[in-house]
Design a protein around this motif. Sequence first.
Motif, short mmCIF file in Angstrom:
data_model
loop_
_atom_site.label_atom_id
_atom_site.label_comp_id
_atom_site.label_asym_id
_atom_site.label_seq_id
_atom_site.Cartn_x
_atom_site.Cartn_y
_atom_site.Cartn_z
N ALA A 50 1.29 -0.45 -9.56
CA ALA A 50 1.27 -0.65 -8.10
C ALA A 50 -0.14 -1.49 -7.75
O ALA A 50 -0.12 -2.40 -7.17
CB ALA A 50 1.48 0.43 -7.36
N ASP A 51 -0.98 -0.96 -8.54
CA ASP A 51 -2.38 -1.64 -8.23
C ASP A 51 -2.36 -3.10 -8.69
O ASP A 51 -3.00 -3.98 -7.89
CB ASP A 51 -3.57 -0.80 -8.78
CG ASP A 51 -3.84 0.74 -8.21
OD1 ASP A 51 -3.39 0.78 -7.19
OD2 ASP A 51 -4.17 1.51 -8.93
N ILE A 74 -0.76 -5.20 -6.13
CA ILE A 74 -1.45 -5.59 -4.96
C ILE A 74 -2.28 -6.50 -5.25
O ILE A 74 -2.53 -7.53 -4.43
CB ILE A 74 -1.81 -4.12 -4.56
CG1 ILE A 74 -0.93 -3.25 -4.05
CG2 ILE A 74 -2.89 -4.59 -3.32
CD1 ILE A 74 -1.72 -1.73 -3.55
N PHE A 81 6.44 -3.47 -12.72
CA PHE A 81 6.48 -2.47 -11.80
C PHE A 81 7.64 -1.46 -11.98
O PHE A 81 7.78 -0.15 -12.33
CB PHE A 81 6.11 -2.50 -10.38
CG PHE A 81 6.11 -1.16 -9.61
CD1 PHE A 81 5.21 -0.23 -9.53
CD2 PHE A 81 7.32 -0.92 -8.78
CE1 PHE A 81 5.22 0.87 -8.74
CE2 PHE A 81 7.42 0.18 -8.11
CZ PHE A 81 6.21 1.00 -8.22
N ARG A 97 0.77 -1.22 0.12
CA ARG A 97 0.12 -0.12 -0.03
C ARG A 97 0.99 1.24 -0.16
O ARG A 97 0.64 2.25 -0.63
CB ARG A 97 -0.97 -0.17 1.07
CG ARG A 97 -2.19 -0.97 1.05
CD ARG A 97 -3.25 -0.84 2.07
NE ARG A 97 -2.67 -1.01 3.41
CZ ARG A 97 -3.01 -2.22 3.94
NH1 ARG A 97 -3.36 -2.98 3.34
NH2 ARG A 97 -2.51 -2.16 5.23
N SER A 152 3.72 5.96 -5.29
CA SER A 152 3.64 5.87 -6.78
C SER A 152 2.58 7.05 -7.28
O SER A 152 2.86 7.93 -7.96
CB SER A 152 3.02 4.50 -7.47
OG SER A 152 4.19 3.53 -7.11
N SER A 167 1.17 3.94 -10.92
CA SER A 167 0.26 3.61 -9.96
C SER A 167 -0.61 2.55 -10.33
O SER A 167 -1.05 1.59 -9.35
CB SER A 167 -0.50 4.73 -9.66
OG SER A 167 -1.37 5.42 -10.62
N ARG A 221 2.09 1.94 -3.49
CA ARG A 221 0.75 2.30 -4.30
C ARG A 221 0.85 3.83 -4.02
O ARG A 221 0.56 4.60 -4.80
CB ARG A 221 -0.37 1.68 -3.90
CG ARG A 221 -1.55 2.38 -4.62
CD ARG A 221 -1.59 2.28 -6.24
NE ARG A 221 -2.69 2.73 -6.80
CZ ARG A 221 -2.83 4.02 -7.06
NH1 ARG A 221 -1.96 5.04 -6.69
NH2 ARG A 221 -3.86 4.59 -7.53
#
Length: 494
Positions: free
Chosen positions: A150-151, A154, A108, A45, A51, A147, A48
């Motif tokens: 990054a999502d 996750i 990423f 998180r 980012s 981002s 994220r």
Amino acid sequence: MRQGLRLPRRSGVLAAGALLLLCGLFAMGRPWATSDNDRYRGALRHLRVASGDLEMDVLRERMGLRTLHGAGPEDFAALRARADALRRFPSFLSAMDQRTMNAALDLFVGALEESAALLERTRAADARGAKEEADAAVQALLEGTVSARADRLINTYLELYERTQERNERSRIIFFLVSLALVAYVLVVMVRLSRASADLAALNTDLERRVEERTKALSEANDGLRASEARKAAILEASPDGILLLDGGGALLELNPAAQKTFQVAAADVVGRDFLSVALPAELPDGARQKVLAAGRSTASGQATRLESPCLRGDGSTFPAELTIVRVPGEGPPRYTVFVRDIAERKAVERMKNEFISTVSHELRTPLTSIRGSLGLLEGGIVGDIPPQALDMVRIARTNTERLIRLINDILDLEKMEAGKLELKRSTPECADLVESTFASVRGMADGAGVSLHAEVTGAPRVKVDRDRLVQVLTNLVSNAVKFSPRGAGVRVR
């Protein structure tokens, strides 16, 4: 006996309770490392959020606003360091899951490096005043946002974590079923053990009886073995020949009284020492010394190898001995038995025999040679004409004298052959000459027997032989042919 072997009820209850407790623990399952999961999810998180902050600062910078966190190369490097730190995965992830996470992190990091490169292009275009190129670079930067990667990272981790939880749940169910089966199996075994206690008691009683019988039989066998060993020891003690036992390296292990008397040593002084140094003289050549041990090692189990060698007594004197080496059959390290016989008397008798034969042969050959010469002169008419009957008697006497001389020569040759001293004087005579010399030696015998001699040696090759020896062989063969041929027959040498 039966009550002592029966399984106690308390032990059965305790065993069943322990297994049920084990089943409960498996059913509950072991707790996963929730702290590792929380830590890793928190780090994701934060990645994220960082980012998104980086992208917002890029937009602020583009719009001419003040950045909140910074959008410089060091900020991109810090974000990449955070991504690299996430490669230390929680322990509950499998190797395949870790490879999946590594691939997502690589995507990423690739998006991060691409964004950094687009930002540099934007700044370079602004510096040159190429506004359209700068806008295009910013547009590309915003379309491939970090981002979003990054999502995705996750979401990938959450999917993997859910699959791990599902596997854990299946494992707990399997463990629970296996535990139930184990409990059932143990209960069945306990029941069977209880039922088999009587059979075990009977088997134990029968086993004790058999052990008692076997013990008695073993005791009788040991008594017989001791008696057999005593007989063998008595035989070894009474044996007139020396008997020695060697190990594979040639060290003395045992020797009987006859061997101690023969070598004039005490067993306590030589046991454990090397047989070669104890029994063989030091002046013996190394090849002869090693030949003794090599004879034993090359002998198959149970077979004997016999050789003669001088041996050494304890007082330093030597004696001729006959050694018979036998490899002891059986498993384990090799063992050799050496039978030693003093053959000094036998050698003396052989020497006397040889001297006697040599003396008699030489003493007989000298007068026989003289007699043969005299008879030859008489036969040749040196004293005048001799009546035919007397001439026949002289010829027969000369022939038998020559036969005696040949026999004496054969005896001497045999002695030379046994001693290994027979020398061959090789030459290349003509075959016709060999046959003619043979006929000259037996012609008188053939004339007396009324047998004719014929030779067919035309075109025969030259041969490399000892002329006298070959003539002697041919003479023996032709004289035998004459002896066993009827009167009027012929002997042909081809």
